[in-house]
Enzyme design. Structure first.
Site, PDB file in Angstrom:
ATOM      1  N   HIS A 103      10.877  -1.632  -3.837  1.00 32.94           N
ATOM      2  CA  HIS A 103       9.733  -1.171  -3.482  1.00 32.94           C
ATOM      3  C   HIS A 103       9.177   0.311  -3.317  1.00 32.94           C
ATOM      4  O   HIS A 103      10.359   1.027  -2.668  1.00 32.94           O
ATOM      5  CB  HIS A 103       9.034  -1.770  -2.345  1.00 32.94           C
ATOM      6  CG  HIS A 103       7.298  -2.187  -2.363  1.00 32.94           C
ATOM      7  ND1 HIS A 103       6.602  -1.035  -2.055  1.00 32.94           N
ATOM      8  CD2 HIS A 103       6.688  -3.217  -2.656  1.00 32.94           C
ATOM      9  CE1 HIS A 103       5.429  -1.431  -2.113  1.00 32.94           C
ATOM     10  NE2 HIS A 103       5.215  -2.796  -2.465  1.00 32.94           N
TER      11      HIS A 103
ATOM     12  N   ASP B  14       7.166  -7.571 -11.692  1.00 32.03           N
ATOM     13  CA  ASP B  14       5.894  -7.908 -11.318  1.00 32.03           C
ATOM     14  C   ASP B  14       4.769  -6.827 -11.396  1.00 32.03           C
ATOM     15  O   ASP B  14       3.664  -7.103 -12.015  1.00 32.03           O
ATOM     16  CB  ASP B  14       5.868  -7.997  -9.518  1.00 32.03           C
ATOM     17  CG  ASP B  14       6.333  -6.673  -8.782  1.00 32.03           C
ATOM     18  OD1 ASP B  14       6.596  -5.821  -9.433  1.00 32.03           O
ATOM     19  OD2 ASP B  14       6.118  -6.661  -7.684  1.00 32.03           O
ATOM     20  N   HIS B  15       5.102  -5.614 -11.438  1.00 30.02           N
ATOM     21  CA  HIS B  15       4.261  -4.413 -12.000  1.00 30.02           C
ATOM     22  C   HIS B  15       4.879  -3.224 -12.027  1.00 30.02           C
ATOM     23  O   HIS B  15       6.246  -3.142 -12.026  1.00 30.02           O
ATOM     24  CB  HIS B  15       3.079  -4.322 -10.847  1.00 30.02           C
ATOM     25  CG  HIS B  15       3.539  -4.280  -9.500  1.00 30.02           C
ATOM     26  ND1 HIS B  15       4.077  -2.971  -9.026  1.00 30.02           N
ATOM     27  CD2 HIS B  15       3.589  -5.038  -8.281  1.00 30.02           C
ATOM     28  CE1 HIS B  15       4.572  -3.156  -7.810  1.00 30.02           C
ATOM     29  NE2 HIS B  15       4.278  -4.213  -7.440  1.00 30.02           N
TER      30      HIS B  15
ATOM     31  N   GLU C   8      10.722  -6.392  -7.973  1.00 31.21           N
ATOM     32  CA  GLU C   8       9.709  -5.630  -7.459  1.00 31.21           C
ATOM     33  C   GLU C   8       9.578  -4.375  -8.341  1.00 31.21           C
ATOM     34  O   GLU C   8      10.652  -3.475  -8.562  1.00 31.21           O
ATOM     35  CB  GLU C   8       9.965  -5.232  -6.068  1.00 31.21           C
ATOM     36  CG  GLU C   8       9.314  -4.216  -5.522  1.00 31.21           C
ATOM     37  CD  GLU C   8       7.488  -4.667  -5.124  1.00 31.21           C
ATOM     38  OE1 GLU C   8       6.626  -3.684  -5.499  1.00 31.21           O
ATOM     39  OE2 GLU C   8       7.475  -5.597  -4.893  1.00 31.21           O
TER      40      GLU C   8
ATOM     41  N   THR D 146       2.042  -7.431  -6.043  1.00 31.85           N
ATOM     42  CA  THR D 146       2.959  -8.320  -6.179  1.00 31.85           C
ATOM     43  C   THR D 146       2.581  -9.703  -5.985  1.00 31.85           C
ATOM     44  O   THR D 146       2.910 -10.593  -6.529  1.00 31.85           O
ATOM     45  CB  THR D 146       3.903  -7.764  -5.146  1.00 31.85           C
ATOM     46  OG1 THR D 146       4.580  -6.599  -5.350  1.00 31.85           O
ATOM     47  CG2 THR D 146       5.105  -8.978  -5.038  1.00 31.85           C
TER      48      THR D 146
END
Length: 403
Positions: A201, A261-262, A43, A85
């Protein structure tokens, strides 16, 4: 948890699609054949974190060790849309670009997508996915069957702890995953397992007992400091997972893929110059923001390798398929990405967090202007410097696209 039966896109597949042909002279083809596949999606994980030290401490010590013993791709970029995500899960599993808006899980989960899970089903694999939040979040209860997962493990299967607003910790995620995967291994069942982490996150506030970095007042409790602390914990948890895999006898029986993911540091909230000054690194508001790590660890005595080729999340499926001994060409499988271990050049598009028509290739990030290519800008992905003398004629565009 739910059970799903495999359905081919548009009806039953012809039998010939299950005939895997030998492929000659392809690097790493079949290196993972007969092994489990474990994919960990980290994450909010950006690539600049790998091998970064802050105030005398490694931010990602476990990822650093893993990258040295794996095939490490430092120039891979996120290609997500609004689903963030969940779009990363979709794209890495299908090699299909997200549409941008809506999220693929919300707008297109009624489709029957080609995927890694379905390719591995044909080789007798069982496919499970793990996420500590409710499976209905971002419509994953619809996305997972569309991707061909046999079972999903969501919030009810984990301790009802509140690590952050999404539920249990990454350590709990990994503990439950081992518990569910070990019986498959004991029964000689090959599996594909996807683990989607959440402990790092935003807003990156984790329990004090889980904070391992010791930061001074310039960073402690601040936005950047919180981000470092959260990803450092995620790295620690990943290290515990690797040890659990070894203890369970799964480490030498599995291909492990780890990727981000990003972005975690949004260019809207974080000043690139401040990031550069704070960490003593070069940081670009678009290139560094979208740059994510991709690592593939192979079982056995494979030396570490650094692959500088530009890639994206669309390239994960073709690259993994090659390693798992699946020849996509002989199957007639259409992938938007490429096998990063067997191409010399690559170009990827980014269609949501950059203007439409933006792309990365081995040399530049190109962003169209108001007139498209005519007044667009090209920036070196190595030096982060704009290429001011670039004339975007048709000939130059062919060169940029490595045609």
């Amino acid at each position: 948890m739910a059970d799903f039966k495999f359905k081919a896109l548009g009806g039953p597949l012809p039998l010939k699609i299950f005939e895997y042909k030998k492929v000659n002279q392809k690097a790493y083809f079949g290196a993972g054949n007969g092994y489990n596949l474990i994919v960990v999606q980290l994450e909010s994980f950006q690539n600049f974190l790998v091998n970064l030290s802050v105030q005398g401490q490694e931010v990602t010590p476990n990822l650093n060790k893993l990258s040295a013993k794996s095939i490490y791709f430092p120039n891979v970029f996120s290609q997500i849309g609004r689903g963030n995500t969940s779009d990363a899960e979709f794209t890495s599993n299908t090699s299909i670009y997200p549409v941008g808006d809506p999220a693929m899980s919300s707008g297109y989960a009624d489709r029957d997508f080609p995927s890694i899970a379905k390719l591995l089903h044909a080789k007798g694999y069982i496919s499970n996915t793990f996420h500590v939040n409710e499976v209905s979040f971002w419509d994953r209860d619809r996305l997972y069957p569309a991707l061909g997962f046999d079972k999903y493990y969501d919030k009810p299967y984990f301790k009802q702890e509140i690590f952050n607003r999404y539920g249990a910790s990454d350590e709990e995620l990994y503990t439950v995953a081992i518990e569910k995967l070990q019986p498959l291994h004991r029964n000689n069942k090959l599996f594909y397992a996807q683990l989607v982490t959440v402990s790092s996150h935003s807003p990156f506030k984790i329990p004090k007992a889980s904070r391992r970095l010791k930061l001074n007042k310039d960073l402690d409790g601040k936005l950047l400091g919180n981000y470092l602390t959260a990803v450092n914990y995620a790295d620690y948890a990943l290290g515990t997972f690797i040890e659990k895999l070894k203890h369970a006898g799964l480490w030498n029986q599995s291909v492990l893929v780890v990727y981000g993911d990003h972005f975690g540091l949004s260019k809207k909230k974080y000043n690139p110059e401040k990031i550069s000054q704070t960490f003593g690194i070069r940081y670009h508001k678009q290139i560094s923001t979208l740059n994510i790590p991709l690592l593939i660890h192979l079982p056995g005595k494979h030396p570490g390798q650094r692959v500088e080729l530009t890639g994206g999340q669309t390239d994960i499926l073709p690259t993994v398929a090659n390693i798992m001994g699946i020849d996509l060409k002989s199957l007639g499988f259409t992938a938007f990405g490429q096998d990063l271990l067997n191409v010399k050049h690559n170009t990827i598009g980014v269609r949501y967090y950059l203007p439409s028509g933006s792309f990365f290739n081995d040399d530049i990030l190109f962003i169209p202007g108001k007139k498209g290519f005519e007044d667009g800008t090209a920036t070196s992905i190595k030096s982060f410097k704009k290429i001011k003398t670039l004339r975007l004629t048709d000939l130059n565009m062919r060169k940029l696209l490595n045609a």
